[in-house]
Scaffold this motif. Structure first.
Motif, mmCIF file in Angstrom:
data_model
loop_
_atom_site.group_PDB
_atom_site.id
_atom_site.type_symbol
_atom_site.label_atom_id
_atom_site.label_comp_id
_atom_site.label_asym_id
_atom_site.label_seq_id
_atom_site.Cartn_x
_atom_site.Cartn_y
_atom_site.Cartn_z
ATOM 1 N N GLU A 195 10.844 3.659 1.548
ATOM 2 C CA GLU A 195 12.387 3.963 2.012
ATOM 3 C C GLU A 195 13.247 2.770 1.301
ATOM 4 O OE1 GLU A 195 12.088 3.617 6.032
ATOM 5 O OE2 GLU A 195 11.286 5.796 6.096
ATOM 6 N N LYS A 196 12.480 1.675 0.495
ATOM 7 C CA LYS A 196 13.491 0.712 -0.125
ATOM 8 C C LYS A 196 13.900 1.311 -1.563
ATOM 9 C CE LYS A 196 13.098 -2.769 2.298
ATOM 10 N NZ LYS A 196 14.464 -3.333 3.120
ATOM 11 N N ARG A 226 7.724 2.036 4.921
ATOM 12 C CA ARG A 226 8.619 0.903 4.570
ATOM 13 C C ARG A 226 9.088 0.631 3.124
ATOM 14 N NH1 ARG A 226 8.563 -4.115 8.411
ATOM 15 N NH2 ARG A 226 8.813 -2.510 9.982
ATOM 16 N N HIS A 244 8.894 -0.883 -5.586
ATOM 17 C CA HIS A 244 8.303 -0.204 -3.995
ATOM 18 C C HIS A 244 7.495 0.909 -4.138
ATOM 19 C CE1 HIS A 244 11.618 -3.120 -2.954
ATOM 20 N NE2 HIS A 244 10.817 -3.403 -1.900
ATOM 21 N N SER A 278 11.174 -7.126 6.480
ATOM 22 C CA SER A 278 11.847 -5.784 6.236
ATOM 23 C C SER A 278 11.456 -5.410 4.743
ATOM 24 C CB SER A 278 13.289 -5.735 6.297
ATOM 25 O OG SER A 278 14.009 -6.902 5.552
ATOM 26 N N ASP A 279 11.019 -6.322 4.030
ATOM 27 C CA ASP A 279 10.971 -5.968 2.652
ATOM 28 C C ASP A 279 9.433 -6.377 2.315
ATOM 29 O OD1 ASP A 279 10.581 -5.363 -0.131
ATOM 30 O OD2 ASP A 279 12.237 -6.545 -0.680
ATOM 31 N N THR A 299 12.739 1.911 -4.671
ATOM 32 C CA THR A 299 12.793 1.342 -6.032
ATOM 33 C C THR A 299 11.647 1.546 -6.553
ATOM 34 O OG1 THR A 299 11.986 -0.936 -5.605
ATOM 35 C CG2 THR A 299 14.447 -0.621 -5.271
#
Length: 297
Positions: A239-240, A236, A245, A204-205, A242
């Motif tokens: 959408e984190k 992906r 990211h 997911s990350d 930060t």
């Protein structure tokens, strides 16, 4: 130069242990029975190379047969014993330069007593591969796998090894250690579709990827599946929400642009970039990173 005994001692092979085992092997041959290789496996020091330990035992057993004048009588059984040992999967594991030199010296000692010496063979039986896999899966190691894979000459045996090694790791791929080995093997076998699918399904990350996963992604870029993967991977990351990211997302945007240009579809990339900017128009920090990227294009 140090004696052979001293050099073997440096590899944890002690004559105090090797000589009684060798005599047990020769005694079995004298009785006209076939020695069990499990005896050697069970007594091999944990950190001693199997090839060196096996050849040491074989050399000492031969000398014992010579001393007792049984070598000629038991030569057929002895040859079978040697050939089976040389086909053992552990015998074919990679050795250092010094270990290879010791191995050659031990083989030379054995061959002095056998006019038709046993040959080192790499075509393995299915049960030999299974034994190697059974031992390997208790402590999977990518480099050991690659070395063993390359040591096999038969393509069918290589395919068997690949199928079962990946099959053993796949159900446990979320374990951190297994994940690293699994993706190293996927890259080694160029299984791009499988690996990219797992990355999207399991991780997911993207910033938590292992070095092996990042290397896998880099090596997968020439594959047809890479473009579709990068579209999802970039989103992906965005959408984190930060800064780190966003920077990583833009790095992959640049990689995606290069793939589109190399395939002669630069216009398609520009269209997608407009869509991406619109979709994440409310992500101010990301938009600034994207502006910087476009200014430097």
């Amino acid at each position: 130069m140090a004696s052979l005994t001293e050099r073997l001692l440096n590899h944890n092979i002690h004559m105090d242990n090797a000589i009684p085992l060798a005599r047990k092997i020769s005694h079995t041959l004298i009785k006209n029975n076939e020695p069990d290789h499990k005896t050697i496996h069970n007594q091999k020091p944990y950190d001693a190379p199997y090839a060196l330990f096996f050849l040491t035992i074989a050399s000492l057993a031969i000398q014992d047969l010579v001393n007792k004048r049984y070598l000629t009588l038991r030569k057929p059984a002895l040859t079978r014993f040697l050939e089976k040992g040389l086909r053992d999967p552990q015998y074919n594991e990679a050795l250092s330069g010094g270990e290879e030199a010791l191995k050659r010296e031990l083989l030379a000692r054995i061959h002095r007593h056998l006019p038709t010496p046993a040959r080192e063979e790499r075509n393995l039986k299915t049960e030999d591969l299974t034994d190697w896999l059974t031992a390997w899966k208790t402590r999977p190691h990518a480099e050991k796998y690659k070395q063993f894979y390359h040591s096999i000459q038969n393509p069918e045996d290589q395919a068997h090894l690949k199928k079962h090694a990946l099959g053993e790791l796949r159900p446990h791929r979320l374990h951190p250690g297994v994940k690293r080995v699994y993706f190293a093997l996927l890259a080694f076998h160029e299984e791009w579709d499988i690996g990219l699918t797992h990355l999207l399904a399991d991780d997911s990350d993207p910033l938590a990827c292992t070095p092996e996963q990042l290397t896998f992604i880099k090596k997968s870029l020439p594959s047809p599946a890479a473009v579709a993967f990068l579209h999802q991977w970039i989103e992906r990351l965005i959408e984190k929400r930060t800064g780190s990211h966003y920077k990583e997302a833009v790095r992959y945007v640049a990689i995606l642009q290069d793939l589109y240009e190399k395939s002669g579809r630069a216009g398609r990339f520009d269209e997608w970039l407009v869509i991406l900017r619109t979709r994440y128009s409310g992500y101010t920090a990301f938009r600034k990173e994207l502006d910087r990227f476009e200014q430097e294009r």
